[in-house]
Design a protein around this motif. Sequence first.
Motif, mmCIF file in Angstrom:
data_model
loop_
_atom_site.group_PDB
_atom_site.id
_atom_site.type_symbol
_atom_site.label_atom_id
_atom_site.label_comp_id
_atom_site.label_asym_id
_atom_site.label_seq_id
_atom_site.Cartn_x
_atom_site.Cartn_y
_atom_site.Cartn_z
ATOM 1 N N VAL A 153 34.611 8.048 32.706
ATOM 2 C CA VAL A 153 33.622 7.847 32.501
ATOM 3 C C VAL A 153 32.710 9.046 31.932
ATOM 4 C CG1 VAL A 153 32.167 7.804 34.943
ATOM 5 C CG2 VAL A 153 33.881 7.108 35.005
ATOM 6 N N PHE A 154 32.535 9.519 32.091
ATOM 7 C CA PHE A 154 31.025 10.675 31.582
ATOM 8 C C PHE A 154 31.284 10.478 29.882
ATOM 9 C CE2 PHE A 154 30.708 14.778 33.945
ATOM 10 C CZ PHE A 154 30.272 14.396 34.801
ATOM 11 N N ALA A 155 32.352 10.554 29.250
ATOM 12 C CA ALA A 155 32.478 10.017 27.606
ATOM 13 C C ALA A 155 30.955 8.286 27.289
ATOM 14 C CB ALA A 155 33.579 9.517 27.129
ATOM 15 N N VAL A 156 31.765 7.937 28.001
ATOM 16 C CA VAL A 156 31.333 6.561 28.175
ATOM 17 C C VAL A 156 29.431 6.881 28.317
ATOM 18 C CG1 VAL A 156 30.567 3.561 28.509
ATOM 19 C CG2 VAL A 156 33.397 5.255 28.478
ATOM 20 N N VAL A 157 29.449 7.239 29.348
ATOM 21 C CA VAL A 157 28.304 7.307 30.041
ATOM 22 C C VAL A 157 27.567 8.653 29.427
ATOM 23 C CG1 VAL A 157 26.784 7.926 32.014
ATOM 24 C CG2 VAL A 157 28.906 6.551 32.245
ATOM 25 N N ILE A 158 27.869 9.264 28.914
ATOM 26 C CA ILE A 158 26.997 10.290 27.656
ATOM 27 C C ILE A 158 26.975 9.576 26.522
ATOM 28 C CG2 ILE A 158 27.796 12.468 26.182
ATOM 29 C CD1 ILE A 158 29.164 13.074 28.699
ATOM 30 N N GLY A 159 27.465 8.767 25.836
ATOM 31 C CA GLY A 159 27.223 8.176 24.994
ATOM 32 C C GLY A 159 26.136 6.899 24.796
ATOM 33 N N LEU A 160 26.526 6.638 26.236
ATOM 34 C CA LEU A 160 25.318 4.654 26.365
ATOM 35 C C LEU A 160 24.349 5.344 26.777
ATOM 36 C CD1 LEU A 160 27.098 2.753 28.749
ATOM 37 C CD2 LEU A 160 26.692 1.759 26.616
ATOM 38 N N ALA A 161 23.640 6.297 27.421
ATOM 39 C CA ALA A 161 22.892 7.234 27.361
ATOM 40 C C ALA A 161 22.291 8.396 26.015
ATOM 41 C CB ALA A 161 22.995 8.408 28.494
ATOM 42 N N MET A 162 22.848 8.572 25.357
ATOM 43 C CA MET A 162 22.415 9.091 24.275
ATOM 44 C C MET A 162 22.017 7.860 23.309
ATOM 45 S SD MET A 162 22.116 12.679 23.859
ATOM 46 C CE MET A 162 22.567 12.811 22.478
ATOM 47 N N ALA A 163 22.410 6.561 22.958
ATOM 48 C CA ALA A 163 22.254 5.773 22.338
ATOM 49 C C ALA A 163 21.152 5.244 23.236
ATOM 50 C CB ALA A 163 23.631 4.791 22.080
ATOM 51 N N LEU A 165 18.851 6.780 24.860
ATOM 52 C CA LEU A 165 17.374 7.558 24.165
ATOM 53 C C LEU A 165 16.921 8.119 23.417
ATOM 54 C CD1 LEU A 165 18.672 10.574 26.797
ATOM 55 C CD2 LEU A 165 17.184 9.410 27.080
ATOM 56 N N PHE A 166 17.470 8.018 22.388
ATOM 57 C CA PHE A 166 17.277 7.807 21.134
ATOM 58 C C PHE A 166 17.501 6.335 20.457
ATOM 59 C CE2 PHE A 166 18.197 11.896 22.051
ATOM 60 C CZ PHE A 166 18.132 12.658 21.907
ATOM 61 N N ARG A 167 17.455 5.058 20.723
ATOM 62 C CA ARG A 167 17.823 3.738 20.089
ATOM 63 C C ARG A 167 17.027 3.509 19.030
ATOM 64 N NH1 ARG A 167 15.006 4.112 25.101
ATOM 65 N NH2 ARG A 167 13.117 2.526 25.083
ATOM 66 N N LYS A 168 15.650 3.862 19.134
ATOM 67 C CA LYS A 168 14.545 3.602 18.450
ATOM 68 C C LYS A 168 14.707 4.102 16.548
ATOM 69 C CE LYS A 168 9.725 3.603 17.089
ATOM 70 N NZ LYS A 168 9.968 3.947 15.522
ATOM 71 N N GLU A 169 15.701 5.164 16.821
ATOM 72 C CA GLU A 169 15.693 6.112 15.687
ATOM 73 C C GLU A 169 17.000 5.525 14.902
ATOM 74 O OE1 GLU A 169 16.159 10.251 15.876
ATOM 75 O OE2 GLU A 169 14.296 10.505 17.041
ATOM 76 N N GLU A 170 18.079 5.021 15.973
ATOM 77 C CA GLU A 170 19.296 4.265 15.224
ATOM 78 C C GLU A 170 18.850 2.396 14.650
ATOM 79 O OE1 GLU A 170 23.055 5.335 16.592
ATOM 80 O OE2 GLU A 170 22.118 6.501 15.690
#
Length: 388
Positions: A153-163, A165-170
Amino acid sequence: MSDRIKLIVFIAVFLILWALPLDSERFTGALFEALALTQWYAKEHVILCLIPAFFIAGAIANFVSQNAVLKYLGAGANRLLAYGVAAGSGTILAVCSCTVLPLFAGIYARGAGLGPATAFLYSGPAINVLAIILTARVLGFEMGLARAIGAVVFAVVIGLAMAFLFRKEESDGKELPSMPEEQPRRRLLQDVLYFALMIGILVAANWSAPQPGEDGVWRALYDAKWWITGTFSLFLAGAVWLWFSREERREWVASSWEYAAMVLPLLFAGVLLAGFLLGRPGHEGVIPSEWVASLVGGNGLWANFFASIVGAFMYFATLTEVPILDGLIGAGMGKGPALALLLAGPALSLPNMLVIRGVLGTKKTVAYVTLVVLMSTICGVVFGALVD
C-alpha cells in the motif's frame, strides 16, 4: 567562495578540532564504529550488491527502449499498469535501500514518471518476499502480514502522493515526447534473458542464510548460492560476448561507471555518519542505545514517530532488521513502533537520502522522506492499537 566565507569555514574547523573530546570513550568508540560499519559495508555490499546493481542500471540506460519506459512507467502511462509494475518489482529484487538507488536512477533518467519511479524506489527494498517471510517466522504471523500489506500500500500511495505534489513539474517537462520506434538490435527473448541473468546474479549472490536448525529449499538454495551465481555469470558472459557488439559493451561499462561515480561517494559518506551516530547492530555509536530503547516502548504516537525517524536514518542491510527488532521487542519495544520501523527502515537510510537528493533534488527528497515517516508512524499507531 568569498574570502569571508572561507574565513568562517576555517574558524569553524579550527574550533571543532580544538573541542574534539578525544579523551571520551564514547566519542572514540563512535569513530571506530563509523569506520567499522564502513569497512563492513565495503566488504559485504559493494561487490555482491552494488556492482551488479550498477551494471543493471547501465544496461537500463543503454538497452531499454525509452518508449517502453514511457509506455509502462511514464507520467502519462496507465496508472494501474505503472504502479502495478513499480510496486511489484520488490517481489523480484531482494535489495537494500542503497542497492536500489542505481536502478531507480536508471529508470528515472530514461523517462519514468516521478510517481512510478518513487513507488519503485520504496518497493525495491520494502516489498522483499524473503524479508516478509523471515518477519512472519521470527516476529509472528500478524507482524509479517502487516508488513506485507503496509509495504504494498505504501509503495502505491507514496508514488501517487509524489506525483500529485509535483504534478506541475511533471507536466512542465518530465514527460518526454514519444521517440521514433527503434530497430531492435536483438530479439526480445535475448534482452529478457540478459536482464534476467543479471537480476539472478544479484539475488543469488545475496541469498541469506537460513535460521539455525532450518532445512529444506531455503537451505538448499543457500548452500548452492555460489554455484548458481557462477552459472548465471558464465551464461551472462556468453550472452554479452555473442549478442552485443564491442561498442555496445563499452557503452554499457561506461554507463555503469557513471552511476557508480555518482552513488558511491555519497553512500560511503552517509554510512560513515550513520555508523558514528548509531553504530553497528549490537554496538553503540555516539547516541546511547538505551536512549533509543526507552523512547520506543508502548504504542503511543511519539514512540511510533521516533521509531520511524530512527528507521529512516539508520542503515539496515537486507534482512538484518528482523533480528535487530527481535532484540528490541524483547527489551520492551511496542509492536506498533516495531512495525513503523519495519516500514521506514529498509526503504530509507541516511546514505540513501543523500543519493536520492542528488537525483531528485532537495525538495522532492524531503517530501519523499516525510511521506515515508508519516505513513509509517500512522500505520504503527493503528497496528499497535489493534494488537493491544
